[in-house]
Design a protein around this motif. Structure first.
Motif, PDB file in Angstrom:
ATOM      1  N   GLY A 185      -5.762  15.694 -18.188  1.00  0.00           N
ATOM      2  CA  GLY A 185      -4.865  15.758 -17.052  1.00  0.00           C
ATOM      3  C   GLY A 185      -5.631  15.969 -15.756  1.00  0.00           C
ATOM      4  N   HIS A 186      -6.648  16.835 -15.816  1.00  0.00           N
ATOM      5  CA  HIS A 186      -7.471  17.074 -14.629  1.00  0.00           C
ATOM      6  C   HIS A 186      -8.186  15.806 -14.200  1.00  0.00           C
ATOM      7  CE1 HIS A 186      -6.789  21.199 -13.933  1.00  0.00           C
ATOM      8  NE2 HIS A 186      -7.258  21.617 -15.084  1.00  0.00           N
ATOM      9  N   LEU A 187      -8.747  15.120 -15.194  1.00  0.00           N
ATOM     10  CA  LEU A 187      -9.431  13.863 -14.896  1.00  0.00           C
ATOM     11  C   LEU A 187      -8.478  12.873 -14.255  1.00  0.00           C
ATOM     12  CD1 LEU A 187     -11.799  12.938 -17.843  1.00  0.00           C
ATOM     13  CD2 LEU A 187     -12.366  13.176 -15.431  1.00  0.00           C
ATOM     14  N   ALA A 188      -7.298  12.750 -14.879  1.00  0.00           N
ATOM     15  CA  ALA A 188      -6.307  11.803 -14.359  1.00  0.00           C
ATOM     16  C   ALA A 188      -5.900  12.215 -12.948  1.00  0.00           C
ATOM     17  CB  ALA A 188      -5.093  11.764 -15.279  1.00  0.00           C
ATOM     18  N   ALA A 189      -5.729  13.534 -12.738  1.00  0.00           N
ATOM     19  CA  ALA A 189      -5.324  14.016 -11.420  1.00  0.00           C
ATOM     20  C   ALA A 189      -6.390  13.675 -10.387  1.00  0.00           C
ATOM     21  CB  ALA A 189      -5.085  15.519 -11.464  1.00  0.00           C
ATOM     22  N   ARG A 190      -7.667  13.850 -10.768  1.00  0.00           N
ATOM     23  CA  ARG A 190      -8.744  13.566  -9.826  1.00  0.00           C
ATOM     24  C   ARG A 190      -8.737  12.083  -9.444  1.00  0.00           C
ATOM     25  NH1 ARG A 190     -13.916  15.551 -12.302  1.00  0.00           N
ATOM     26  NH2 ARG A 190     -12.512  17.189 -12.975  1.00  0.00           N
ATOM     27  N   ARG A 191      -8.518  11.251 -10.489  1.00  0.00           N
ATOM     28  CA  ARG A 191      -8.464   9.809 -10.222  1.00  0.00           C
ATOM     29  C   ARG A 191      -7.304   9.462  -9.296  1.00  0.00           C
ATOM     30  NH1 ARG A 191     -10.168   8.466 -15.566  1.00  0.00           N
ATOM     31  NH2 ARG A 191      -8.021   8.534 -16.247  1.00  0.00           N
ATOM     32  N   LEU A 192      -6.168  10.115  -9.528  1.00  0.00           N
ATOM     33  CA  LEU A 192      -4.980   9.835  -8.713  1.00  0.00           C
ATOM     34  C   LEU A 192      -5.190  10.295  -7.271  1.00  0.00           C
ATOM     35  CD1 LEU A 192      -2.125  10.738 -11.225  1.00  0.00           C
ATOM     36  CD2 LEU A 192      -2.619   8.485 -10.288  1.00  0.00           C
ATOM     37  N   VAL A 193      -5.810  11.477  -7.122  1.00  0.00           N
ATOM     38  CA  VAL A 193      -6.070  11.982  -5.772  1.00  0.00           C
ATOM     39  C   VAL A 193      -7.008  11.021  -5.049  1.00  0.00           C
ATOM     40  CG1 VAL A 193      -7.257  13.805  -4.479  1.00  0.00           C
ATOM     41  CG2 VAL A 193      -5.655  14.404  -6.304  1.00  0.00           C
ATOM     42  N   ASP A 194      -8.013  10.550  -5.779  1.00  0.00           N
ATOM     43  CA  ASP A 194      -8.968   9.622  -5.190  1.00  0.00           C
ATOM     44  C   ASP A 194      -8.277   8.327  -4.777  1.00  0.00           C
ATOM     45  OD1 ASP A 194     -11.732   9.214  -4.543  1.00  0.00           O
ATOM     46  OD2 ASP A 194     -11.736   7.645  -6.090  1.00  0.00           O
ATOM     47  N   ARG A 195      -7.378   7.872  -5.653  1.00  0.00           N
ATOM     48  CA  ARG A 195      -6.646   6.627  -5.358  1.00  0.00           C
ATOM     49  C   ARG A 195      -5.743   6.810  -4.144  1.00  0.00           C
ATOM     50  NH1 ARG A 195      -5.140   1.795  -6.521  1.00  0.00           N
ATOM     51  NH2 ARG A 195      -2.992   1.190  -6.903  1.00  0.00           N
ATOM     52  N   ALA A 196      -5.068   7.955  -4.091  1.00  0.00           N
ATOM     53  CA  ALA A 196      -4.193   8.234  -2.949  1.00  0.00           C
ATOM     54  C   ALA A 196      -5.011   8.248  -1.656  1.00  0.00           C
ATOM     55  CB  ALA A 196      -3.476   9.563  -3.138  1.00  0.00           C
ATOM     56  N   ARG A 197      -6.200   8.832  -1.724  1.00  0.00           N
ATOM     57  CA  ARG A 197      -7.064   8.890  -0.540  1.00  0.00           C
ATOM     58  C   ARG A 197      -7.442   7.480  -0.083  1.00  0.00           C
ATOM     59  NH1 ARG A 197     -11.930   8.052   0.667  1.00  0.00           N
ATOM     60  NH2 ARG A 197     -12.552   7.582  -1.467  1.00  0.00           N
ATOM     61  N   ARG A 198      -7.802   6.629  -1.054  1.00  0.00           N
ATOM     62  CA  ARG A 198      -8.214   5.273  -0.696  1.00  0.00           C
ATOM     63  C   ARG A 198      -7.040   4.454  -0.153  1.00  0.00           C
ATOM     64  NH1 ARG A 198      -9.984   2.541  -5.155  1.00  0.00           N
ATOM     65  NH2 ARG A 198      -9.557   4.298  -6.507  1.00  0.00           N
ATOM     66  N   LEU A 199      -5.845   4.669  -0.744  1.00  0.00           N
ATOM     67  CA  LEU A 199      -4.666   3.943  -0.261  1.00  0.00           C
ATOM     68  C   LEU A 199      -4.339   4.358   1.170  1.00  0.00           C
ATOM     69  CD1 LEU A 199      -2.491   4.017  -3.495  1.00  0.00           C
ATOM     70  CD2 LEU A 199      -3.271   1.971  -2.319  1.00  0.00           C
ATOM     71  N   ALA A 232      -6.470   5.499   3.337  1.00  0.00           N
ATOM     72  CA  ALA A 232      -7.508   4.919   4.192  1.00  0.00           C
ATOM     73  C   ALA A 232      -7.217   3.442   4.443  1.00  0.00           C
ATOM     74  CB  ALA A 232      -8.877   5.096   3.536  1.00  0.00           C
ATOM     75  N   ALA A 233      -6.737   2.752   3.402  1.00  0.00           N
ATOM     76  CA  ALA A 233      -6.428   1.332   3.552  1.00  0.00           C
ATOM     77  C   ALA A 233      -5.288   1.144   4.551  1.00  0.00           C
ATOM     78  CB  ALA A 233      -6.070   0.730   2.193  1.00  0.00           C
ATOM     79  N   LEU A 234      -4.277   2.022   4.462  1.00  0.00           N
ATOM     80  CA  LEU A 234      -3.157   1.954   5.411  1.00  0.00           C
ATOM     81  C   LEU A 234      -3.647   2.176   6.848  1.00  0.00           C
ATOM     82  CD1 LEU A 234      -0.160   3.747   3.678  1.00  0.00           C
ATOM     83  CD2 LEU A 234      -0.112   1.516   4.772  1.00  0.00           C
ATOM     84  N   ALA A 235      -4.578   3.103   7.001  1.00  0.00           N
ATOM     85  CA  ALA A 235      -5.128   3.365   8.338  1.00  0.00           C
ATOM     86  C   ALA A 235      -5.864   2.128   8.836  1.00  0.00           C
ATOM     87  CB  ALA A 235      -6.073   4.571   8.286  1.00  0.00           C
ATOM     88  N   ARG A 236      -6.549   1.437   7.925  1.00  0.00           N
ATOM     89  CA  ARG A 236      -7.254   0.217   8.339  1.00  0.00           C
ATOM     90  C   ARG A 236      -6.262  -0.864   8.747  1.00  0.00           C
ATOM     91  NH1 ARG A 236     -10.531   1.524   3.969  1.00  0.00           N
ATOM     92  NH2 ARG A 236      -9.694  -0.109   2.633  1.00  0.00           N
ATOM     93  N   VAL A 237      -5.120  -0.943   8.035  1.00  0.00           N
ATOM     94  CA  VAL A 237      -4.087  -1.908   8.423  1.00  0.00           C
ATOM     95  C   VAL A 237      -3.643  -1.610   9.850  1.00  0.00           C
ATOM     96  CG1 VAL A 237      -1.719  -2.688   7.999  1.00  0.00           C
ATOM     97  CG2 VAL A 237      -3.262  -2.308   6.075  1.00  0.00           C
ATOM     98  N   LEU A 268       0.835  -1.203   0.000  1.00  0.00           N
ATOM     99  CA  LEU A 268       0.000   0.000   0.000  1.00  0.00           C
ATOM    100  C   LEU A 268       0.866   1.248   0.000  1.00  0.00           C
ATOM    101  CD1 LEU A 268      -2.721  -1.105   2.577  1.00  0.00           C
ATOM    102  CD2 LEU A 268      -3.076  -0.701   0.144  1.00  0.00           C
ATOM    103  N   ARG A 269       1.955   1.206   0.812  1.00  0.00           N
ATOM    104  CA  ARG A 269       2.830   2.373   0.877  1.00  0.00           C
ATOM    105  C   ARG A 269       3.521   2.636  -0.453  1.00  0.00           C
ATOM    106  NH1 ARG A 269       4.684   0.667   6.027  1.00  0.00           N
ATOM    107  NH2 ARG A 269       3.223   1.571   7.500  1.00  0.00           N
ATOM    108  N   SER A 270       3.955   1.542  -1.127  1.00  0.00           N
ATOM    109  CA  SER A 270       4.644   1.764  -2.405  1.00  0.00           C
ATOM    110  C   SER A 270       3.643   2.213  -3.460  1.00  0.00           C
ATOM    111  CB  SER A 270       5.422   0.515  -2.840  1.00  0.00           C
ATOM    112  OG  SER A 270       4.564  -0.454  -3.361  1.00  0.00           O
ATOM    113  N   PRO A 288      -5.942  -3.635  -3.882  1.00  0.00           N
ATOM    114  CA  PRO A 288      -5.473  -3.626  -2.484  1.00  0.00           C
ATOM    115  C   PRO A 288      -6.174  -2.576  -1.627  1.00  0.00           C
ATOM    116  CG  PRO A 288      -3.625  -3.547  -4.031  1.00  0.00           C
ATOM    117  CD  PRO A 288      -4.869  -3.358  -4.838  1.00  0.00           C
ATOM    118  N   ASP A 289      -6.742  -1.546  -2.274  1.00  0.00           N
ATOM    119  CA  ASP A 289      -7.387  -0.494  -1.488  1.00  0.00           C
ATOM    120  C   ASP A 289      -8.911  -0.639  -1.474  1.00  0.00           C
ATOM    121  OD1 ASP A 289      -7.592  -0.003  -4.164  1.00  0.00           O
ATOM    122  OD2 ASP A 289      -7.199   2.140  -4.043  1.00  0.00           O
TER     123      ASP A 289
END
Ligand code: ZN
Length: 117
Positions: free
Chosen positions: A54-68, A70-75, A9-11, A99-100
């Protein structure tokens, strides 16, 4: 003591943040839309389109980072792999692919279903 998934998750999170930073860098050098030259205008239009993507991709990446994150916090709480909705275990295959993942497949489908309605 560290959950083996925490490293993954961290990587993933580090990679996602790197991609975001790269997108940010690309945004710096778009040509301006004020040019009189039609060829330049076409290039600029393409650049604008790319910027939108790029904006769309950025939004997706931000969302993914948020979920990752959150997943780390659950770990850390010892809740990793448990569905946020029903508390049941998320299938290993689903976690291997996503994984997230926050929910089991059944609850995910329910969520998506209720979003459409
Ligand atoms: Zn569930």
């Amino acid at each position: 003591m560290t959950h083996p998934i925490a490293r993954k998750l961290r990587s993933d999170l580090a990679m996602t943040l790197t991609q975001l930073r790269l997108l940010d860098v690309q945004h710096g050098d778009f040509p301006s839309l004020s040019s009189e030259n039609p060829t330049d205008l076409f290039d600029s239009a393409q650049a604008v389109e790319q910027r939108e993507l790029g904006h769309l991709a950025a939004r997706r990446l931000v969302d993914r980072a948020r979920r990752l994150r959150a997943a780390l916090a659950r770990v850390e709480r010892g809740e990793y792999g448990l569905c946020e909705e029903c508390g049941g275990e998320i299938a290993h295959l689903r976690l291997a692919a996503l994984p997230d993942a926050e929910t089991c497949l059944g609850c995910q489908q329910t969520r998506e279903g209720s979003r459409i309605v």
